[in-house]
Scaffold this motif. Structure first.
Motif, short mmCIF file in Angstrom:
data_model
loop_
_atom_site.label_atom_id
_atom_site.label_comp_id
_atom_site.label_asym_id
_atom_site.label_seq_id
_atom_site.Cartn_x
_atom_site.Cartn_y
_atom_site.Cartn_z
N PHE A 85 0.84 -1.19 0.00
CA PHE A 85 0.00 0.00 0.00
C PHE A 85 0.88 1.25 0.00
O PHE A 85 1.77 1.37 0.84
CB PHE A 85 -0.90 -0.01 1.23
CG PHE A 85 -1.90 1.11 1.23
CD1 PHE A 85 -3.07 1.00 0.51
CD2 PHE A 85 -1.66 2.28 1.93
CE1 PHE A 85 -4.00 2.03 0.48
CE2 PHE A 85 -2.58 3.31 1.91
CZ PHE A 85 -3.75 3.18 1.19
N GLU A 92 -2.96 1.09 6.38
CA GLU A 92 -3.37 2.34 5.74
C GLU A 92 -4.40 3.11 6.56
O GLU A 92 -4.85 4.18 6.14
CB GLU A 92 -3.89 2.07 4.33
CG GLU A 92 -5.09 1.13 4.25
CD GLU A 92 -4.70 -0.32 3.98
OE1 GLU A 92 -3.69 -0.79 4.53
OE2 GLU A 92 -5.42 -0.98 3.21
N GLU A 129 2.37 12.67 2.08
CA GLU A 129 1.25 11.91 2.66
C GLU A 129 0.58 12.72 3.74
O GLU A 129 1.18 13.61 4.35
CB GLU A 129 1.71 10.53 3.16
CG GLU A 129 2.50 10.52 4.44
CD GLU A 129 2.92 9.09 4.84
OE1 GLU A 129 3.47 8.36 3.99
OE2 GLU A 129 2.70 8.72 6.01
N ARG A 156 1.34 4.92 0.85
CA ARG A 156 0.66 5.75 1.86
C ARG A 156 0.44 7.19 1.43
O ARG A 156 -0.22 7.96 2.14
CB ARG A 156 1.47 5.72 3.16
CG ARG A 156 1.69 4.32 3.70
CD ARG A 156 2.72 4.33 4.82
NE ARG A 156 2.39 5.30 5.82
CZ ARG A 156 1.53 5.07 6.83
NH1 ARG A 156 0.97 3.90 6.94
NH2 ARG A 156 1.27 6.01 7.70
#
Ligand SMILES: [Zn+2]
Length: 449
Positions: free
Chosen positions: A243, A349, A334, A245
């Motif tokens: 994933f 996440e 992020e 971020r």
């Protein structure tokens, strides 16, 4: 002409004579703009031209360039304009810079008449604007300015007069200056020896408004190339499916300036330490916004702010880089939901939000925006049907969230399921069956849960 003014911003102009320049020091000394020598005559290009432009841009100065004019005929003036415009391509062209190109016309080597001086000037200016699409500025000296006629009044004036007591004289073409070069013996940190000092007739906002391009906030990442979106992806370094971020953004040059997407308080401005929530992130500037979300700017080559400092949206906070684990110079950006512990870091996440959508929503919450009445169902309010479908879809793993750029929304899942529902109704009803009747019966079943 007018006096200098305390509220005016300061700048410099440089050429190869200044040698190697530490642009971050220049910027820290509140020199907001610079004009850089590009060319002279029909063939000469300043050997420091491209390096100076790159350095000044990467430190976040507003950058312009100038050409020293030698022509004594309109024909040669046009050839000089072509040489200047061509040289500008090496730095991405005039449109890659914040300030207009400049005609530096300050002496009369051929001893030509005033009328001829104006013909040469106009030929150069017109040709340069035709080639670059940007209206140039005229640079000249206090006494030479008297040669120019009112046909040039429409061009902004950058005038030299080295004095603490005497303002530039009124001229036939101009009664005010836009930029005044008031010293040729300035001392500025980051520059060895003397440098020309300039003052713009106004604030930084005035300068940007006069020459700058409007920032289009409909795309928060305007000026960046998005190289990797938020969500599931194959990690560029490890090759493992993971994933992502945040979003990866690239600005040019490699050590280009990074500006804050939102205002807030600086919580972190140094190399991320392993275990702190910023391990492998390289040099990180993290800014807490007024909603308590933490904006993380990672892999920087340098931080330009300090912990505890309040920064404005659009303020320079550092330089792009490739510190930490990074596959090349880029900004990893992020948005974390919290600032503690570990600067809001979570192993899943769960702790982050999709940055593009967050910024769009964030900017959209400005008070001047009127509240429109909701005429169709507010998509932020989940229907029971969509919520149930989404839970089912997640539980069964129908959607893995790997679509590039964004997670699947509840609404998208509802649309897909509704489409399947219609197809099955049609299948059950057969060729001549009554879909409407089946639909009503199915709705009853759905209503009962
Ligand atoms: Zn990234």
């Amino acid at each position: 002409m007018q006096q200098r003014n305390e509220g005016n911003i300061q700048g410099i102009d440089v050429s190869r004579y200044q040698g190697k320049i530490d642009w971050l020091q220049v910027k820290a000394d509140k020199r907001e703009f610079v004009f850089i020598k590009a060319t002279e005559g029909q063939t000469y290009t300043d050997p420091k031209f491209a390096a100076n432009v790159k350095g000044a841009l990467s430190a976040g100065l507003l950058v312009g360039t100038y050409h020293f004019l030698r022509a004594t005929s309109a024909e040669v003036a046009k050839a000089e304009a072509a040489h200047y415009a061509k040289s500008l391509e090496a730095v991405g062209g005039v449109k890659a810079l914040q300030l207009p190109p400049v005609m530096d016309y300050e002496n009369n080597p051929g001893g030509i008449s005033k009328a001829q001086i104006n013909i040469v000037a106009k030929a150069f200016l017109t040709e340069l604007e035709r080639l670059t699409g940007v209206k140039p500025i005229i640079y000249t000296g206090n006494s030479f300015a008297g040669n120019f006629d009112t046909g040039l009044s429409g061009y902004d004036l950058w005038i030299a007069r080295y004095s603490n007591t005497k303002v530039p004289d009124d001229q036939p073409a101009w009664k005010t200056w836009d930029i005044w070069q008031y010293s040729d013996s300035g001392k500025v940190p980051g520059i060895t020896g003397s440098v020309d000092l300039n003052e713009f007739n106004g604030s930084l906002a005035d300068l940007k408004k006069r020459y700058g391009k409007e920032q289009d906030m409909s795309n928060p990442f305007d000026g960046y190339r998005i190289t990797s979106p938020f969500g599931m992806r194959k990690h560029p370094v490890s090759g493992v499916n993971k994933f992502h971020r945040g979003v990866d953004l690239v600005v040019s040059p490699a050590d280009g300036p990074i500006y804050a997407f939102v205002a807030g308080e600086v919580m972190h401005a140094k190399m991320g330490v392993s275990g702190s929530g910023f391990g492998n992130y390289g040099i990180v500037v993290a800014i807490k916004d007024d909603k308590g979300y933490l904006h993380v700017y990672a892999h920087l080559s340098a931080a330009g702010v300090k912990v505890g400092q309040q920064v404005k949206r659009g303020q320079l906070i550092g330089k792009q880089g490739s510190t930490g684990i990074s596959s090349g110079a880029h900004l990893h950006y992020e948005v974390r939901k919290a600032c503690t512990p570990q600067y809001g870091y979570t192993t899943t996440e769960a702790g982050v939000v999709e940055p593009t959508q967050y910024l769009i929503n964030y900017y959209g919450l400005k008070p001047n925006k009127e509240d429109k009445p909701v005429t169709v169902r507010d998509i932020n309010l989940v229907s029971a049907w969509a919520e149930a479908s989404w839970k089912e879809a997640q539980a069964n793993g129908y959607f893995d969230g790997s679509r590039p750029g964004a997670p699947i929304t509840r609404e998208e899942s509802a649309i897909v399921i509704n489409r399947l529902r219609r197809n099955f109704l049609a299948l059950i009803a057969g060729v001549n069956g009554d879909v409407k009747d089946l639909d009503e019966r199915l709705q009853k079943i759905e209503a009962e849960g």
